[in-house]
Design an enzyme around this catalytic site. Structure first.
Site, PDB file in Angstrom:
ATOM      1  CG  ASN A   1      -1.891   1.127   1.253  1.00  0.00           C
ATOM      2  OD1 ASN A   1      -1.817   2.046   0.434  1.00  0.00           O
ATOM      3  ND2 ASN A   1      -2.812   1.090   2.189  1.00  0.00           N
TER       4      ASN A   1
ATOM      5  CG  HIS B   1     -13.562   2.873   2.476  1.00  0.00           C
ATOM      6  ND1 HIS B   1     -14.329   3.843   3.091  1.00  0.00           N
ATOM      7  CD2 HIS B   1     -12.280   3.102   2.845  1.00  0.00           C
ATOM      8  CE1 HIS B   1     -13.540   4.638   3.798  1.00  0.00           C
ATOM      9  NE2 HIS B   1     -12.285   4.218   3.659  1.00  0.00           N
TER      10      HIS B   1
ATOM     11  CG  HIS C   1     -14.798   1.271   5.995  1.00  0.00           C
ATOM     12  ND1 HIS C   1     -14.000   0.175   5.737  1.00  0.00           N
ATOM     13  CD2 HIS C   1     -13.953   2.267   6.339  1.00  0.00           C
ATOM     14  CE1 HIS C   1     -12.731   0.497   5.929  1.00  0.00           C
ATOM     15  NE2 HIS C   1     -12.666   1.769   6.284  1.00  0.00           N
TER      16      HIS C   1
ATOM     17  NE  ARG D   1     -10.629  11.680   3.996  1.00  0.00           N
ATOM     18  CZ  ARG D   1     -10.597  10.404   3.636  1.00  0.00           C
ATOM     19  NH1 ARG D   1     -11.413   9.965   2.691  1.00  0.00           N
ATOM     20  NH2 ARG D   1      -9.780   9.565   4.206  1.00  0.00           N
TER      21      ARG D   1
ATOM     22  CG  ASP E   1      -8.136   9.065  17.901  1.00  0.00           C
ATOM     23  OD1 ASP E   1      -7.161   8.435  17.460  1.00  0.00           O
ATOM     24  OD2 ASP E   1      -9.044   8.537  18.579  1.00  0.00           O
ATOM     25  CG  MET E   2     -14.963   8.102  17.593  1.00  0.00           C
ATOM     26  SD  MET E   2     -16.047   9.576  17.575  1.00  0.00           S
ATOM     27  CE  MET E   2     -16.995   9.295  16.090  1.00  0.00           C
TER      28      MET E   2
ATOM     29  N   GLY F   1     -12.059   1.026  12.251  1.00  0.00           N
ATOM     30  CA  GLY F   1     -11.633   1.449  13.596  1.00  0.00           C
ATOM     31  C   GLY F   1     -12.756   1.781  14.552  1.00  0.00           C
TER      32      GLY F   1
ATOM     33  CD  GLU G   1      -9.296  -1.322   3.503  1.00  0.00           C
ATOM     34  OE1 GLU G   1      -8.952  -0.813   4.584  1.00  0.00           O
ATOM     35  OE2 GLU G   1      -9.566  -0.660   2.496  1.00  0.00           O
TER      36      GLU G   1
HETATM   37  P1  ADP Z   1      -8.110   4.420   8.798  1.00  0.00           P
HETATM   38  O1  ADP Z   1      -9.208   5.005   7.976  1.00  0.00           O
HETATM   39  O2  ADP Z   1      -6.970   5.365   9.013  1.00  0.00           O
HETATM   40  O3  ADP Z   1      -7.706   3.023   8.403  1.00  0.00           O
HETATM   41  P2  ADP Z   1      -9.144   3.120  11.191  1.00  0.00           P
HETATM   42  O4  ADP Z   1     -10.094   2.200  10.527  1.00  0.00           O
HETATM   43  O5  ADP Z   1      -7.944   2.562  11.833  1.00  0.00           O
HETATM   44  O6  ADP Z   1      -8.748   4.329  10.254  1.00  0.00           O
HETATM   45  O7  ADP Z   1      -9.987   3.933  12.292  1.00  0.00           O
HETATM   46  C1  ADP Z   1      -9.404   4.954  13.038  1.00  0.00           C
HETATM   47  C2  ADP Z   1     -10.472   5.554  13.936  1.00  0.00           C
HETATM   48  O8  ADP Z   1     -10.973   4.532  14.805  1.00  0.00           O
HETATM   49  C3  ADP Z   1      -9.966   6.676  14.812  1.00  0.00           C
HETATM   50  O9  ADP Z   1     -10.887   7.746  14.807  1.00  0.00           O
HETATM   51  C4  ADP Z   1      -9.950   6.037  16.186  1.00  0.00           C
HETATM   52  O10 ADP Z   1     -10.179   6.972  17.210  1.00  0.00           O
HETATM   53  C5  ADP Z   1     -11.118   5.104  16.085  1.00  0.00           C
HETATM   54  N1  ADP Z   1     -11.083   4.108  17.154  1.00  0.00           N
HETATM   55  C6  ADP Z   1     -10.235   3.081  17.341  1.00  0.00           C
HETATM   56  N2  ADP Z   1     -10.523   2.434  18.497  1.00  0.00           N
HETATM   57  C7  ADP Z   1     -11.564   3.087  19.068  1.00  0.00           C
HETATM   58  C8  ADP Z   1     -12.335   2.934  20.265  1.00  0.00           C
HETATM   59  N3  ADP Z   1     -12.077   1.957  21.114  1.00  0.00           N
HETATM   60  N4  ADP Z   1     -13.338   3.808  20.491  1.00  0.00           N
HETATM   61  C9  ADP Z   1     -13.616   4.802  19.632  1.00  0.00           C
HETATM   62  N5  ADP Z   1     -12.938   4.993  18.482  1.00  0.00           N
HETATM   63  C10 ADP Z   1     -11.930   4.158  18.206  1.00  0.00           C
END
Ligand code: ADP
Length: 376
Positions: free
Chosen positions: A8, A160, A188, A221, A261-262, A309, A363
């Site tokens: 990637n 995706h 997703h 975004r 970050d969520m 995530g 993926e």
């Molecule tokens: P990417 O699109 O970069 O591949 P990911 O699928 O890894 O992203 O998702 C990243 C997101 O998932 C981030 O916003 C992160 O905060 C969130 N995330 C991961 N674990 C948790 C959790 N336990 N609770 C809430 N959000 C989470």
């Protein structure tokens, strides 16, 4: 032994995994970072790829894998499936690069570098857009002047796709029913987020569009914005590049709260931060908007599937996403939702007519499988 080397390649990084297709395990994985930057791992993608091979050692010998699988973001309308890379295919990917100027050139740099050093194996390009090529014209057509749209390739492509397809297959397996008979909505939800309506295994609508900017609220975004708002901002003096940065890098959760970050946004909301609370409400409101729309497009629903995530790891945000949708048959069992493990699972109540599922995406494994299948 059936291993695939998955690449990637981004603008300043190369992520790689050696994936065992049978076990689904990554045997080796790593990252070459800050390519082309001062003090980075490599000066360019060629040097980066040689570094990857050095790190792999004997495992990087061509004989140890059956194919190289490359993630390619945009396949335009040209690519509807994983494709064996030839010089002609490289030229075609280059031709659609105008549609993804940030991603495709970086993907191509990785393909070129890998083909130069891994000469004895087939290389396969796997496109984020391919799965969505099954959308009907009414779903992918934007209602703008058709000549302008045609001339510039402006339509919905969706992204995706590798993840949505993989997750749909796993969901069918979990439900113990043929994918061909299922109506699914896959959410997703990661840094990048998208929703897809899948009917009988085919994507019939998806929330991302010409670019990965449309649709759901993401980490940085914007997702959906009135195109008139963009014109308005341009007229106020914002440059095109500034607008691009605003929508891609300074919007979404980050734009609304200062946090992309969520986990941080959820924490801030718990601490009483009003911006964070609003951001979570906007995030969930947009998801429900799409769930309702896709339910209508599908004309029924067997399962709503969470992945990536946030979708895989956040019971709180899953619950928020479906809150108030009981009248559509969608609800979550709190105990099932709270459990965390890495396997596909059901989180709707026992006997629910519409299932709610959590299905981890992978993926790299999907790319590896596609590449192995094509390499024969
Ligand atoms: P990417 O699109 O970069 O591949 P990911 O699928 O890894 O992203 O998702 C990243 C997101 O998932 C981030 O916003 C992160 O905060 C969130 N995330 C991961 N674990 C948790 C959790 N336990 N609770 C809430 N959000 C989470």
């Amino acid at each position: 032994m059936s291993r695939v080397f998955v690449v990637n390649s981004g603008s300043s990084s190369i992520k790689y995994q050696l994936v065992d297709v049978e076990s689904g395990e990554a045997v080796i994985g790593g990252l070459v970072e800050r390519i082309g930057e001062p003090g980075g791992d490599a000066a360019d993608h060629s040097e980066g790829m040689r570094l990857v091979l050095d790190r792999l050692g004997a495992a990087g010998d061509d004989a140890s894998f059956v194919a190289v699988g490359h993630r390619v973001v945009h396949g335009g309308s040209l690519f509807t499936a994983p494709t064996l890379v030839t010089d002609e295919v490289v030229a075609q990917i280059e031709r659609v690069s105008a549609l993804a100027p940030l991603h495709n050139p970086a993907n191509l740099a990785g393909i070129r570098a890998a083909r130069a050093v891994m000469t004895d194996v087939p290389h396969v390009a796997v496109f984020d857009t391919a799965f969505h090529q099954s959308m009907p014209a009414e779903a992918y057509t934007y209602a703008i002047d058709r000549d302008v749209a045609q001339a510039h390739g402006v339509r919905r492509y969706g992204f995706h796709g590798t993840s949505h397809e993989f997750v749909a297959g796993r969901a069918a397996a979990l439900l113990g029913r043929p994918l061909e008979q299922l109506k699914l909505i896959v959410l997703h939800l990661g840094n990048g987020s998208s929703a897809t309506a899948i009917d009988g295994g085919r994507s019939i609508d998806t929330s991302m569009g010409l670019t990965p900017l449309e649709g759901l609220v993401m980490g940085s975004r914007s997702g959906d914005v009135d195109p008139g708002a963009l014109l308005h901002l341009l007229r106020t003096g914002l440059s095109v590049d500034e607008l691009d940065r605003l929508l891609n890098k300074r919007s979404g959760l980050l734009g609304l709260t200062g946090r992309g970050d969520m986990r941080d946004v959820v924490q801030a909301a718990d601490d009483g931060d009003a911006d964070a609370r609003l951001a979570l409400d906007v995030w969930a409101h947009r998801i429900r908007h799409y769930v309702g729309a896709y339910l209508a497009q599908l004309g029924g629903l067997d399962a709503l599937v969470f992945t990536a995530g946030i979708g895989e790891n956040s019971p709180v945000m899953r619950a928020r996403a479906v809150a108030g949708l009981q009248h559509l048959g969608l609800s979550i069992d709190d105990d099932r939702n709270a459990m965390s493990w890495r396997e596909p699972r059901e989180i709707s109540p026992e006997g629910a007519a519409v299932k709610v599922l959590v299905v981890p995406t992978n993926e790299e494994l999907a790319i590896a499988r596609a590449a192995a299948a094509l390499a024969g």
